[in-house]
Motif scaffolding. Structure first.
Motif, PDB file in Angstrom:
ATOM      1  N   TRP A  85       0.795  -1.220   0.000  1.00  0.00           N
ATOM      2  CA  TRP A  85       0.000   0.000   0.000  1.00  0.00           C
ATOM      3  C   TRP A  85       0.831   1.276   0.000  1.00  0.00           C
ATOM      4  CZ3 TRP A  85      -5.000   0.499  -0.974  1.00  0.00           C
ATOM      5  CH2 TRP A  85      -5.782  -0.657  -0.922  1.00  0.00           C
ATOM      6  N   VAL A  86       2.113   1.172   0.217  1.00  0.00           N
ATOM      7  CA  VAL A  86       2.968   2.357   0.339  1.00  0.00           C
ATOM      8  C   VAL A  86       2.847   3.263  -0.886  1.00  0.00           C
ATOM      9  CG1 VAL A  86       5.356   3.151   0.528  1.00  0.00           C
ATOM     10  CG2 VAL A  86       4.543   1.261   1.959  1.00  0.00           C
ATOM     11  N   ALA A  87       2.876   2.695  -2.069  1.00  0.00           N
ATOM     12  CA  ALA A  87       2.832   3.496  -3.301  1.00  0.00           C
ATOM     13  C   ALA A  87       1.479   4.173  -3.513  1.00  0.00           C
ATOM     14  CB  ALA A  87       3.171   2.621  -4.503  1.00  0.00           C
ATOM     15  N   ALA A  88       0.436   3.691  -2.861  1.00  0.00           N
ATOM     16  CA  ALA A  88      -0.901   4.277  -3.019  1.00  0.00           C
ATOM     17  C   ALA A  88      -1.075   5.554  -2.202  1.00  0.00           C
ATOM     18  CB  ALA A  88      -1.968   3.267  -2.622  1.00  0.00           C
ATOM     19  N   LEU A  89      -0.138   5.811  -1.303  1.00  0.00           N
ATOM     20  CA  LEU A  89      -0.241   6.977  -0.430  1.00  0.00           C
ATOM     21  C   LEU A  89       0.540   8.153  -1.000  1.00  0.00           C
ATOM     22  CD1 LEU A  89       0.307   5.246   3.016  1.00  0.00           C
ATOM     23  CD2 LEU A  89      -1.864   5.818   1.906  1.00  0.00           C
ATOM     24  N   PRO A  90       0.110   9.361  -0.668  1.00  0.00           N
ATOM     25  CA  PRO A  90       0.905  10.525  -1.083  1.00  0.00           C
ATOM     26  C   PRO A  90       2.250  10.490  -0.368  1.00  0.00           C
ATOM     27  CG  PRO A  90      -0.921  11.206   0.328  1.00  0.00           C
ATOM     28  CD  PRO A  90      -1.079   9.741   0.083  1.00  0.00           C
ATOM     29  N   PRO A  91       3.262  11.087  -0.958  1.00  0.00           N
ATOM     30  CA  PRO A  91       4.577  11.090  -0.308  1.00  0.00           C
ATOM     31  C   PRO A  91       4.546  11.851   1.016  1.00  0.00           C
ATOM     32  CG  PRO A  91       4.616  12.357  -2.363  1.00  0.00           C
ATOM     33  CD  PRO A  91       3.249  11.791  -2.222  1.00  0.00           C
ATOM     34  N   GLN A  92       5.482  11.503   1.871  1.00  0.00           N
ATOM     35  CA  GLN A  92       5.591  12.179   3.160  1.00  0.00           C
ATOM     36  C   GLN A  92       6.107  13.607   2.980  1.00  0.00           C
ATOM     37  OE1 GLN A  92       8.293   9.419   5.078  1.00  0.00           O
ATOM     38  NE2 GLN A  92       6.734   8.937   6.574  1.00  0.00           N
ATOM     39  N   ALA A  93       5.545  14.504   3.761  1.00  0.00           N
ATOM     40  CA  ALA A  93       6.102  15.858   3.853  1.00  0.00           C
ATOM     41  C   ALA A  93       7.362  15.774   4.708  1.00  0.00           C
ATOM     42  CB  ALA A  93       5.082  16.799   4.484  1.00  0.00           C
ATOM     43  N   PRO A  94       8.276  16.706   4.535  1.00  0.00           N
ATOM     44  CA  PRO A  94       9.523  16.663   5.306  1.00  0.00           C
ATOM     45  C   PRO A  94       9.320  16.614   6.823  1.00  0.00           C
ATOM     46  CG  PRO A  94       9.736  18.232   3.520  1.00  0.00           C
ATOM     47  CD  PRO A  94       8.295  17.797   3.548  1.00  0.00           C
ATOM     48  N   ASP A  95       8.329  17.340   7.351  1.00  0.00           N
ATOM     49  CA  ASP A  95       8.133  17.331   8.806  1.00  0.00           C
ATOM     50  C   ASP A  95       7.640  15.974   9.297  1.00  0.00           C
ATOM     51  OD1 ASP A  95       5.740  17.917   7.455  1.00  0.00           O
ATOM     52  OD2 ASP A  95       4.972  19.216   9.035  1.00  0.00           O
ATOM     53  N   GLU A  96       6.784  15.303   8.529  1.00  0.00           N
ATOM     54  CA  GLU A  96       6.343  13.956   8.904  1.00  0.00           C
ATOM     55  C   GLU A  96       7.532  13.002   8.880  1.00  0.00           C
ATOM     56  OE1 GLU A  96       3.538  10.209   7.487  1.00  0.00           O
ATOM     57  OE2 GLU A  96       3.560  12.031   6.258  1.00  0.00           O
ATOM     58  N   ARG A  97       8.308  13.068   7.828  1.00  0.00           N
ATOM     59  CA  ARG A  97       9.479  12.182   7.691  1.00  0.00           C
ATOM     60  C   ARG A  97      10.431  12.350   8.877  1.00  0.00           C
ATOM     61  NH1 ARG A  97      11.159   7.580   5.126  1.00  0.00           N
ATOM     62  NH2 ARG A  97      13.394   7.637   4.896  1.00  0.00           N
ATOM     63  N   GLU A  98      10.674  13.593   9.271  1.00  0.00           N
ATOM     64  CA  GLU A  98      11.574  13.860  10.395  1.00  0.00           C
ATOM     65  C   GLU A  98      11.037  13.256  11.693  1.00  0.00           C
ATOM     66  OE1 GLU A  98      13.046  17.745  12.844  1.00  0.00           O
ATOM     67  OE2 GLU A  98      12.925  17.926  10.663  1.00  0.00           O
ATOM     68  N   LEU A  99       9.741  13.397  11.938  1.00  0.00           N
ATOM     69  CA  LEU A  99       9.153  12.858  13.163  1.00  0.00           C
ATOM     70  C   LEU A  99       9.252  11.339  13.227  1.00  0.00           C
ATOM     71  CD1 LEU A  99       6.023  15.142  13.531  1.00  0.00           C
ATOM     72  CD2 LEU A  99       7.884  14.913  15.189  1.00  0.00           C
ATOM     73  N   VAL A 100       8.925  10.647  12.139  1.00  0.00           N
ATOM     74  CA  VAL A 100       8.986   9.179  12.200  1.00  0.00           C
ATOM     75  C   VAL A 100      10.426   8.677  12.241  1.00  0.00           C
ATOM     76  CG1 VAL A 100       6.698   8.718  11.233  1.00  0.00           C
ATOM     77  CG2 VAL A 100       8.659   8.860   9.690  1.00  0.00           C
ATOM     78  N   GLN A 101      11.341   9.390  11.593  1.00  0.00           N
ATOM     79  CA  GLN A 101      12.744   8.975  11.634  1.00  0.00           C
ATOM     80  C   GLN A 101      13.329   9.101  13.034  1.00  0.00           C
ATOM     81  OE1 GLN A 101      14.442  11.413   8.458  1.00  0.00           O
ATOM     82  NE2 GLN A 101      14.910   9.535   7.343  1.00  0.00           N
ATOM     83  N   ASP A 102      12.806  10.013  13.832  1.00  0.00           N
ATOM     84  CA  ASP A 102      13.288  10.190  15.196  1.00  0.00           C
ATOM     85  C   ASP A 102      12.760   9.118  16.151  1.00  0.00           C
ATOM     86  OD1 ASP A 102      14.789  12.379  14.488  1.00  0.00           O
ATOM     87  OD2 ASP A 102      13.343  13.856  15.231  1.00  0.00           O
ATOM     88  N   SER A 103      11.799   8.330  15.725  1.00  0.00           N
ATOM     89  CA  SER A 103      11.245   7.271  16.573  1.00  0.00           C
ATOM     90  C   SER A 103      12.204   6.086  16.646  1.00  0.00           C
ATOM     91  CB  SER A 103       9.908   6.784  16.001  1.00  0.00           C
ATOM     92  OG  SER A 103       9.488   5.606  16.668  1.00  0.00           O
TER      93      SER A 103
END
Length: 105
Positions: free
Chosen positions: A56-74
């Motif tokens: 399902w990953v490709a069906a979703l819109p790409p991550q915004a930079p702020d979302e990407r930063e938050l999940v990468q910090d987890s």
């Protein structure tokens, strides 16, 4: 009304009727899944972290930079799968979407 398949932290699957136009986070909370969503969906806390099934990953819109930063910090980050459910808008095209709740930080 799209159906979302969500796996909780105990490994149980739940078929959720989700309202198109709402966030995935809202659907998870409305169905009593254990999503803290402390910031209320403002993309500032990562307490609605989920893993999106690879198909399902490709069906979703790409991550915004702020979302990407938050999940990468987890400490539970999974490259390519980690998303914030508050940033996924439910559409009819996501009928059958599979997600798993990430462990709590």
């Amino acid at each position: 009304m799209p159906t979302i398949i969500a796996t909780d932290r105990e490994g149980r699957e739940h078929a959720l009727a989700a309202d198109a136009g709402h966030s995935l986070m809202e659907s998870l909370k409305d169905n009593d899944l254990d999503v803290a969503a402390i910031c209320g969906g403002c993309c500032s806390c990562a307490t609605c972290h989920v893993y999106v099934d690879g198909g399902w990953v490709a069906a979703l819109p790409p991550q915004a930079p702020d979302e990407r930063e938050l999940v990468q910090d987890s400490p539970h980050f999974r490259d390519g799968a980690s998303r914030l459910s508050c940033q996924i808008r439910v559409t009819d095209a996501l009928d059958g979407l599979r997600v798993t709740l990430a462990p709590e930080d």
